[in-house]
Design an enzyme around this catalytic site. Structure first.
Site, short mmCIF file in Angstrom:
data_model
loop_
_atom_site.label_atom_id
_atom_site.label_comp_id
_atom_site.label_asym_id
_atom_site.label_seq_id
_atom_site.Cartn_x
_atom_site.Cartn_y
_atom_site.Cartn_z
N ASP A 89 -6.31 -4.50 1.70
CA ASP A 89 -7.23 -5.25 0.77
C ASP A 89 -8.74 -6.15 1.35
O ASP A 89 -8.31 -6.57 2.82
CB ASP A 89 -5.94 -6.63 -0.39
CG ASP A 89 -5.74 -7.13 0.29
OD1 ASP A 89 -5.15 -7.15 1.68
OD2 ASP A 89 -5.18 -8.63 0.52
N GLU A 147 -2.90 -9.16 1.97
CA GLU A 147 -2.94 -9.81 3.16
C GLU A 147 -4.13 -11.40 2.61
O GLU A 147 -3.82 -12.19 3.46
CB GLU A 147 -3.29 -9.12 4.05
CG GLU A 147 -3.22 -10.04 5.40
CD GLU A 147 -4.01 -10.99 6.21
OE1 GLU A 147 -3.72 -11.48 6.93
OE2 GLU A 147 -5.52 -10.77 5.78
ZN LIG Z 1 -6.91 -8.94 8.41
#
Ligand SMILES: [Zn+2]
Length: 461
Positions: free
Chosen positions: A91, A155
């Site tokens: 992501d 993340e």
């Molecule tokens: Zn990163």
């Protein structure tokens, strides 16, 4: 397979790695609320395909309840060989102000040896590095160690499902060493092992003085407004020299590399007349001490404001803590400080749950065998001695791994450099860094596979 042959094999494979990076960058995989989650799923599927084609034949999506999918796969190595978990995330951060990009964020462009695009560095480069390193090793048959790959899908936007991802899949993810390819080199071409990360926590503080706004002509003078009171509280967070005034936080002297002030100033773009605040060396302040900052402020906007005493105001205060400091205690120290510095008896309340978001930092023990082998691999790949450099930032996965798998060795590196502008506009990655970190990773895995107990003992000495 000697170093040179591995180097040539990886160099020959780079067009494919660059092509894979382009495929990934074209997918706008922002996981934040308001963005289409189908794009994050698409990047998970493309990541799975890339790993699959690299030889991780069982690569598959790991679904998380209410979260964006991660990708996992493994290749068993020889009996008794160590298990290495390779990590990256698929992501990306939102693109930010689109008009400030020189080229469209999701149309990768290669210019002067760098690929530009959102996620080209953070952290789609990490996926490509792992895939290319695996391809290079599998060309000789079975890998020298057992390899597991996990590529996270949220993340940048959430730590909510991190316990589910790591603890919920502990049997899948269990490893002796984790290689986190979500870091980078101190400068382009300077091989760097990222040896520490700070912890981070935050809280929303609200000040209230009145149940509702009152006319400032009728009541102003004796009754303070909430913004002024909150400003006084915020002002108390630093001493006059700019060092953090919250009591009870840990700090230590940084004994590793010192960061030169001129480079730091230039890289950050801080205005010439602005003094750098705090006490101790730059590295002490950036890597081994706390930092407190106000991230957001809720109060009436200037447009539409009128002659009233503002009844309440809120601020989100972020606290970064030294590696090793306890985030729960640090957050309590922040709360105690804010409460005890409230002037004039104003009401102070707090919002925010103490979840995993109250993240620990981490100090890598660089004397352990995998770190030593990684430093050696970096030096061979770059042809110059590697350095250990701390990071002022935080990677919540790292404390989650060390809590779940006591004794696991953590390595953090990657293809990013000081010009990557991650999270900002015009993000980019130097393609030669992708190649060299791939080589370092392949050398590291090969060497780790050859690390017998005897060799490990030699490394320990
Ligand atoms: Zn990163």
């Amino acid at each position: 397979m000697d170093d040179r042959a591995l180097r040539e094999r990886i160099a020959g494979d780079m067009p494919r790695a660059i092509d894979e990076l382009e495929r990934l960058v074209r997918i706008p995989s922002m996981g934040h609320p308001g963005y289409d989650p189908a794009n994050v799923r698409a990047s998970a599927e493309t990541t799975r395909d890339i790993l699959n084609e690299a030889g991780v034949t069982d690569a598959r999506l790991l679904e998380l309840d209410g979260g964006h999918p991660a990708v996992f796969g493994e290749i068993p190595g020889p009996d008794g060989a160590p298990t290495v978990l390779l990590y990256a995330h698929h992501d990306v951060q939102p693109e930010g102000p689109i008009e400030e990009w020189d080229t469209p964020p999701f149309e990768p462009v290669v210019k002067d040896g760098r690929m530009y695009g959102r996620g080209a560095a953070d952290d789609k480069s990490g996926i490509v590095v792992h895939a290319a390193a695996i391809r290079a090793l599998l060309a000789d048959g079975r890998p020298p160690v057992s390899i597991k790959v996990v590529v996270e899908g949220e993340e940048e936007c959430s730590t909510e499902h991190l316990p589910q991802l790591v603890q919920g899949n502990a049997d899948l993810l269990r490893a002796d060493v984790a290689v986190i390819a979500d870091g980078g080199n101190y400068r382009t071409g300077v091989p760097t092992l990222n040896s520490s990360i700070r912890g981070v926590t935050d809280i929303v503080v609200q000040v209230r003085v009145l149940p509702r706004a009152q006319h400032s002509g009728s009541y102003g003078g004796p009754i303070p407004d909430a913004i002024t009171a909150l400003a006084r509280i915020i002002a108390s967070l630093h001493h006059d020299d700019g060092s953090v005034a919250i009591e009870g936080l840990q700090r230590f002297e940084w004994t590793g590399m010192q960061i030169p002030e001129d480079e730091f100033r230039e890289e950050s773009g801080v205005l010439d007349q602005v003094e750098l605040i705090g006490a101790g060396t730059l590295s002490d302040r950036l890597l081994a001490g706390p930092a407190v900052a106000v991230l957001g402020f809720d109060a009436p906007a200037i447009a539409g404001s009128s002659n009233q005493i503002v009844p309440f105001a809120r601020a989100r205060v972020s606290l970064r803590i030294a590696p090793g400091d306890d985030p729960v205690a640090a957050r309590q120290a922040l709360v105690d400080h804010l409460r005890s510095h409230a002037p004039w008896g104003v009401e102070v309340t707090f919002e925010g749950t103490l979840g995993f978001e109250a993240g620990h930092g981490h100090l890598v023990d660089t004397t352990r065998p995998a770190s030593r082998a990684a430093m050696d691999a970096l030096a061979r790949a770059y042809g110059r001695e590697a350095i250990e450099m701390g990071s002022g930032g935080s990677i919540p996965l790292v404390p989650m791994l060390t809590q779940t798998f006591p004794g696991i060795e953590i390595l953090i590196w990657g293809a990013m450099d000081e010009r990557s502008f991650i999270h900002s506009v015009n993000e980019s990655v130097e393609l030669s860094e992708v190649e060299r970190i791939t080589l370092a990773e392949a050398l590291f895995l090969r060497n780790l596979g050859g690390v017998s107990e005897e060799a490990a003992a030699r490394l320990e000495r």
